[in-house]
Write a protein that holds these residues in place. Sequence first.
Motif, mmCIF file in Angstrom:
data_model
loop_
_atom_site.group_PDB
_atom_site.id
_atom_site.type_symbol
_atom_site.label_atom_id
_atom_site.label_comp_id
_atom_site.label_asym_id
_atom_site.label_seq_id
_atom_site.Cartn_x
_atom_site.Cartn_y
_atom_site.Cartn_z
ATOM 1 N N LYS A 168 0.875 -10.113 -3.021
ATOM 2 C CA LYS A 168 1.986 -9.172 -2.875
ATOM 3 C C LYS A 168 3.186 -9.630 -3.699
ATOM 4 N N ARG A 169 3.465 -10.936 -3.643
ATOM 5 C CA ARG A 169 4.613 -11.468 -4.373
ATOM 6 C C ARG A 169 4.408 -11.387 -5.885
ATOM 7 N N GLN A 172 5.481 -8.208 -7.315
ATOM 8 C CA GLN A 172 6.932 -8.088 -7.385
ATOM 9 C C GLN A 172 7.505 -8.864 -8.564
#
Length: 208
Positions: A168-169, A172
């Motif tokens: 998920k990171r 980003q």
Amino acid sequence: MILTRVAPDPRRPDYRLVEVDRGRFASLPVEALVGLDLVVGREIGPLVLERLQELADLEAAHRAALRALARRAHARFDLRRRLLQKQHPPAAVDGALDRLGAAGLLNDAQFARDFAAAKARRGRGPARLVRDLQSQGVDRRVAEEAVRDSLAAEGVNASDAVRVLAEKRVRQLAGLPPAVKKRRLVAFLARRGFAGAEVREVVESLKS
């Protein structure tokens, strides 16, 4: 100081409302008043007055602790610190916490297990959970055992959890140079309480 009234507390049958000089002094347990030789209309001796004040302080600290626990769970050390900040006498605070512990309302091991389970579901890693518990005064051994037991009970696998967070990171951080992305990813996972071989393996697989 004259004892002017001792009457049943309508809200608590096992307590008595004690009035001194026609003003309310405190609501105190019946059993705690036994042996104090309280006689309405007589002056209260210094030693008896001191004991009554100790009992009143204990009840005040106990009620404050119950209100705090009604809002949310606390570790003993953290609750003690909060009560002392509110100017409750140390002896009264310790007595109140002992009473809560005996009643099963204050238990660091249970608090640690519940805390770890709740925060693990939100993506916090083992190291972060232990640190958070220690910051609230939970003994390190108790914290580590609680984290281990809670993760197992929740079916949380550290390797799977760190990969989900990392993936998920990484999305980003898309667009950043690989070296910067790797550095920020490692720092992010460390803040969340993950470290070691699991982090290195995941970061290496996702850094490109």
